[in-house]
Design a protein around this motif. Structure first.
Motif, PDB file in Angstrom:
ATOM      1  N   LEU A  89       0.887  -1.068   0.009  1.00  0.00           N
ATOM      2  CA  LEU A  89      -0.115   0.120   0.069  1.00  0.00           C
ATOM      3  C   LEU A  89       1.003   1.045  -0.007  1.00  0.00           C
ATOM      4  O   LEU A  89       1.923   1.411   0.841  1.00  0.00           O
ATOM      5  N   GLU A  90       0.532   2.202  -0.955  1.00  0.00           N
ATOM      6  CA  GLU A  90       1.161   3.408  -0.779  1.00  0.00           C
ATOM      7  C   GLU A  90       0.242   4.395   0.032  1.00  0.00           C
ATOM      8  O   GLU A  90      -0.772   4.274  -0.509  1.00  0.00           O
ATOM      9  N   VAL A  91       0.610   5.087   0.686  1.00  0.00           N
ATOM     10  CA  VAL A  91      -0.171   5.991   1.853  1.00  0.00           C
ATOM     11  C   VAL A  91       0.133   7.335   1.610  1.00  0.00           C
ATOM     12  O   VAL A  91       1.174   7.512   1.741  1.00  0.00           O
ATOM     13  N   ILE A  92      -0.912   8.031   1.093  1.00  0.00           N
ATOM     14  CA  ILE A  92      -0.425   9.387   0.802  1.00  0.00           C
ATOM     15  C   ILE A  92      -1.392  10.312   1.754  1.00  0.00           C
ATOM     16  O   ILE A  92      -2.534  10.111   1.962  1.00  0.00           O
ATOM     17  N   ILE A  93      -0.753  11.198   2.643  1.00  0.00           N
ATOM     18  CA  ILE A  93      -1.238  12.091   3.369  1.00  0.00           C
ATOM     19  C   ILE A  93      -1.187  13.349   2.934  1.00  0.00           C
ATOM     20  O   ILE A  93      -0.280  13.891   2.297  1.00  0.00           O
ATOM     21  N   ARG A  94      -2.375  14.219   2.747  1.00  0.00           N
ATOM     22  CA  ARG A  94      -2.329  15.439   2.015  1.00  0.00           C
ATOM     23  C   ARG A  94      -2.950  16.732   3.092  1.00  0.00           C
ATOM     24  O   ARG A  94      -4.038  16.446   3.788  1.00  0.00           O
ATOM     25  N   ASN A  95      -2.285  17.786   3.212  1.00  0.00           N
ATOM     26  CA  ASN A  95      -2.479  18.667   3.900  1.00  0.00           C
ATOM     27  C   ASN A  95      -3.244  19.917   3.085  1.00  0.00           C
ATOM     28  O   ASN A  95      -3.862  20.813   3.598  1.00  0.00           O
ATOM     29  N   VAL A  96      -2.787  20.016   1.798  1.00  0.00           N
ATOM     30  CA  VAL A  96      -3.249  20.989   0.899  1.00  0.00           C
ATOM     31  C   VAL A  96      -3.398  20.323  -0.502  1.00  0.00           C
ATOM     32  O   VAL A  96      -2.639  19.544  -0.787  1.00  0.00           O
ATOM     33  N   ALA A 115      -8.757  19.651   7.326  1.00  0.00           N
ATOM     34  CA  ALA A 115      -8.182  18.683   8.339  1.00  0.00           C
ATOM     35  C   ALA A 115      -7.417  17.823   7.196  1.00  0.00           C
ATOM     36  O   ALA A 115      -7.728  17.588   6.084  1.00  0.00           O
ATOM     37  N   PRO A 116      -6.365  17.074   7.698  1.00  0.00           N
ATOM     38  CA  PRO A 116      -5.546  16.151   6.767  1.00  0.00           C
ATOM     39  C   PRO A 116      -6.252  14.946   6.253  1.00  0.00           C
ATOM     40  O   PRO A 116      -7.226  14.535   6.896  1.00  0.00           O
ATOM     41  N   THR A 117      -6.019  14.816   5.006  1.00  0.00           N
ATOM     42  CA  THR A 117      -6.762  13.627   4.230  1.00  0.00           C
ATOM     43  C   THR A 117      -5.774  12.269   3.858  1.00  0.00           C
ATOM     44  O   THR A 117      -4.568  12.723   3.729  1.00  0.00           O
ATOM     45  N   ILE A 118      -6.398  11.171   3.839  1.00  0.00           N
ATOM     46  CA  ILE A 118      -5.413  10.039   3.626  1.00  0.00           C
ATOM     47  C   ILE A 118      -5.866   9.448   2.368  1.00  0.00           C
ATOM     48  O   ILE A 118      -7.159   9.190   2.263  1.00  0.00           O
ATOM     49  N   GLU A 119      -5.092   8.871   1.433  1.00  0.00           N
ATOM     50  CA  GLU A 119      -5.396   7.891   0.434  1.00  0.00           C
ATOM     51  C   GLU A 119      -4.429   6.524   0.628  1.00  0.00           C
ATOM     52  O   GLU A 119      -3.260   6.760   0.846  1.00  0.00           O
ATOM     53  N   PHE A 120      -5.023   5.499   0.001  1.00  0.00           N
ATOM     54  CA  PHE A 120      -4.279   4.275  -0.322  1.00  0.00           C
ATOM     55  C   PHE A 120      -4.227   3.989  -1.819  1.00  0.00           C
ATOM     56  O   PHE A 120      -5.398   4.176  -2.526  1.00  0.00           O
ATOM     57  N   SER A 121      -3.094   3.595  -2.228  1.00  0.00           N
ATOM     58  CA  SER A 121      -2.943   3.196  -3.386  1.00  0.00           C
ATOM     59  C   SER A 121      -2.344   1.781  -3.508  1.00  0.00           C
ATOM     60  O   SER A 121      -1.433   1.372  -2.520  1.00  0.00           O
ATOM     61  N   TYR A 122      -3.090   0.888  -4.324  1.00  0.00           N
ATOM     62  CA  TYR A 122      -2.579  -0.531  -4.349  1.00  0.00           C
ATOM     63  C   TYR A 122      -1.012  -0.469  -5.182  1.00  0.00           C
ATOM     64  O   TYR A 122      -1.003   0.003  -6.254  1.00  0.00           O
ATOM     65  N   LEU A 169      11.675  25.332   9.375  1.00  0.00           N
ATOM     66  CA  LEU A 169      12.515  25.184   8.563  1.00  0.00           C
ATOM     67  C   LEU A 169      12.124  26.306   7.442  1.00  0.00           C
ATOM     68  O   LEU A 169      12.739  26.402   6.402  1.00  0.00           O
ATOM     69  N   ASN A 170      10.848  26.891   7.680  1.00  0.00           N
ATOM     70  CA  ASN A 170      10.239  27.864   6.788  1.00  0.00           C
ATOM     71  C   ASN A 170       9.745  27.050   5.542  1.00  0.00           C
ATOM     72  O   ASN A 170       9.767  27.498   4.307  1.00  0.00           O
ATOM     73  N   ILE A 171       9.404  25.876   5.679  1.00  0.00           N
ATOM     74  CA  ILE A 171       8.905  24.965   4.666  1.00  0.00           C
ATOM     75  C   ILE A 171       7.379  24.362   5.173  1.00  0.00           C
ATOM     76  O   ILE A 171       7.256  23.937   6.241  1.00  0.00           O
ATOM     77  N   ASP A 172       6.569  24.388   4.011  1.00  0.00           N
ATOM     78  CA  ASP A 172       5.077  23.755   4.273  1.00  0.00           C
ATOM     79  C   ASP A 172       5.016  22.523   3.739  1.00  0.00           C
ATOM     80  O   ASP A 172       5.493  22.305   2.708  1.00  0.00           O
ATOM     81  N   LEU A 173       4.696  21.510   4.665  1.00  0.00           N
ATOM     82  CA  LEU A 173       4.414  20.040   4.254  1.00  0.00           C
ATOM     83  C   LEU A 173       3.105  19.954   3.416  1.00  0.00           C
ATOM     84  O   LEU A 173       2.137  20.168   4.104  1.00  0.00           O
ATOM     85  N   ILE A 174       3.107  19.758   2.037  1.00  0.00           N
ATOM     86  CA  ILE A 174       1.787  19.903   1.365  1.00  0.00           C
ATOM     87  C   ILE A 174       1.320  18.581   1.482  1.00  0.00           C
ATOM     88  O   ILE A 174       0.151  18.249   1.604  1.00  0.00           O
ATOM     89  N   ASP A 175       2.219  17.532   0.996  1.00  0.00           N
ATOM     90  CA  ASP A 175       1.588  16.160   0.892  1.00  0.00           C
ATOM     91  C   ASP A 175       2.759  15.281   0.852  1.00  0.00           C
ATOM     92  O   ASP A 175       3.846  15.489   0.484  1.00  0.00           O
ATOM     93  N   PHE A 176       2.437  13.778   1.240  1.00  0.00           N
ATOM     94  CA  PHE A 176       3.671  12.957   1.120  1.00  0.00           C
ATOM     95  C   PHE A 176       3.279  11.709   1.156  1.00  0.00           C
ATOM     96  O   PHE A 176       1.942  11.155   1.257  1.00  0.00           O
ATOM     97  N   LYS A 177       4.087  10.801   0.316  1.00  0.00           N
ATOM     98  CA  LYS A 177       3.938   9.156   0.176  1.00  0.00           C
ATOM     99  C   LYS A 177       4.640   8.556   1.334  1.00  0.00           C
ATOM    100  O   LYS A 177       5.847   8.667   1.630  1.00  0.00           O
ATOM    101  N   LEU A 178       4.146   7.548   2.076  1.00  0.00           N
ATOM    102  CA  LEU A 178       4.680   6.543   2.967  1.00  0.00           C
ATOM    103  C   LEU A 178       4.566   5.212   2.588  1.00  0.00           C
ATOM    104  O   LEU A 178       3.567   4.786   1.998  1.00  0.00           O
ATOM    105  N   GLU A 179       5.400   4.344   2.997  1.00  0.00           N
ATOM    106  CA  GLU A 179       5.184   2.983   2.916  1.00  0.00           C
ATOM    107  C   GLU A 179       5.779   2.187   4.131  1.00  0.00           C
ATOM    108  O   GLU A 179       6.492   2.846   5.082  1.00  0.00           O
ATOM    109  N   ILE A 193      11.878   9.104   3.242  1.00  0.00           N
ATOM    110  CA  ILE A 193      11.288  10.374   3.346  1.00  0.00           C
ATOM    111  C   ILE A 193      12.090  11.334   2.756  1.00  0.00           C
ATOM    112  O   ILE A 193      13.364  11.646   3.418  1.00  0.00           O
ATOM    113  N   SER A 194      11.926  11.920   1.778  1.00  0.00           N
ATOM    114  CA  SER A 194      12.607  12.844   0.832  1.00  0.00           C
ATOM    115  C   SER A 194      12.116  13.771  -0.078  1.00  0.00           C
ATOM    116  O   SER A 194      10.809  13.769  -0.194  1.00  0.00           O
ATOM    117  N   PRO A 195      12.633  14.662  -0.767  1.00  0.00           N
ATOM    118  CA  PRO A 195      12.007  15.397  -1.691  1.00  0.00           C
ATOM    119  C   PRO A 195      11.285  14.374  -2.912  1.00  0.00           C
ATOM    120  O   PRO A 195      10.558  14.908  -3.758  1.00  0.00           O
TER     121      PRO A 195
END
Length: 240
Positions: A89-96, A115-122, A169-179, A193-195
Motif C-alpha cells: 500500500l502506498e499511503v498518501i497524506i495530504r494537507n493542501v 483537516a489532513p486527508t489520507i489515500e491508499f494506492s495499491y 525550516l520555513n517549509i510547508d508540508l503539502i503532501d507525502f507518500k509513506l510505505e 522520506i525525501s523530496p
C-alpha cells in the motif's frame, strides 16, 4: 555489516543482502522517474541527499514514538535497515490540494484542507498504482483490519511530527507518500522520506498562484532548478 548479493533494484534504490538475515543494505541512486516510470532522468547528488535526509527523518520519528526500519547509516549513499515485508500500500497524506488530487477533484492547487486527508494506492506498477479503499485492501489480502488501523494512526502521527519539524525550516508540508512493512510481527515505517516522496513548498507560497516547489515536482513539471531545490532542503535540514 557486510554487503552481499543484490536482492532488488527499484526506481531510486538498490537493496543488498547482508550477513544477517534480518537486515539489508539500501543504496540510493541519482536516477529519477515520474508518472509511473514514463519520464526518466538523473538528479545529480539526489541519492546522497535522500539517504541522509531519510535517515535523519526516521531517527526524528523514532524519538516521537514511530517505529521505523532504520538501523545504521554506513556512508553517504548506503544504510542498513530492517528487512521488512513491505505492505503493498502506498499511503498518501495530504494537507493542501496539489498534484493528482487537484486534477481528480477539480480543486485548485494551494487549497488548504480543514483537516489532513489520507489515500491508499495499491502498490502495483503494472496496474499504475490505482487508488483503493480499506475494503479493497482487505479483499485483496494486502493487510489486516488491525494493520490498516495501525498504518492510519502512524501516518497521521508522522504528519503531525513532520508539519512541526518543517515549519521551523520555513517549509510547508503539502503532501507525502509513506510505505510500511512488517518486521517480527510489528508494523514499521519503511522506504524513505525525501523530496522524492514529499511535496515541500516555501512557507506561505501555497496561498499564491505561483508556489515555490522544493521537491521532485521541479523534475516532473520541467520547472528547472531541480538539484538546487534538493540542495536547499538539505541545507535547511542540516545546516550544511
Amino acid at each position: 555489516m557486510e554487503k552481499k548479493e543484490q536482492l532488488y533494484e527499484g526506481k531510486a534504490k538498490k537493496v543488498f543482502a547482508t550477513d544477517n538475515a534480518d537486515y539489508v543494505i539500501v543504496s540510493y541512486k541519482d536516477d529519477a522517474t515520474a508518472f509511473n516510470g514514463l519520464k526518466k532522468g538523473t538528479i545529480t547528488g539526489k541519492g546522497v541527499i535522500n539517504n541522509k535526509m531519510s535517515n535523519l527523518m526516521m531517527q526524528m520519528l523514532e524519538k516521537k514514538g514511530v517505529p521505523t526500519h532504520f538501523e545504521k547509516e554506513i556512508d553517504e549513499r548506503n544504510t542498513v535497515v530492517k528487512k521488512v515485508q513491505i505492505v503493498p500500500l502506498e499511503v498518501i497524506i495530504r494537507n493542501v490540494a496539489a498534484g493528482s488530487f487537484s486534477k481528480r477533484y477539480g480543486v485548485p492547487e494551494g487549497t488548504k484542507f480543514s483537516a489532513p486527508t489520507i489515500e491508499f494506492s495499491y502498490k502495483n506498477d503494472d496496474l499504475g498504482d490505482p487508488l483503493i479503499n480499506d475494503y479493497h485492501a482487505l479483499a485483496l489480502n494486502l493487510a489486516t483490519a488491525e494493520e490498516i488501523d495501525t498504518i492510519k494512526k502512524m501516518a497521521f502521527a508522522v504528519n503531525e511530527a513532520m508539519i512541526e519539524f518543517f515549519k521551523k525550516l520555513n517549509i510547508d508540508l503539502i503532501d507525502f507518500k509513506l510505505e510500511f512493512g512488517r518486521f517480527n510481527g510489528q508494523i514499521v515505517l519503511a522506504d524513505e522520506i525525501s523530496p522524492d516522496t514529499c511535496r515541500f513548498w516555501e512557507a506561505g507560497s501555497w496561498d499564491t498562484t505561483k508556489h515555490v516547489s522544493l521537491d521532485k515536482d521541479r523534475f516532473r513539471r520541467d520547472l528547472g532548478g531541480v538539484e538546487d531545490a534538493y540542495k536547499e532542503i538539505f541545507k535547511r535540514l542540516t545546516g550544511e
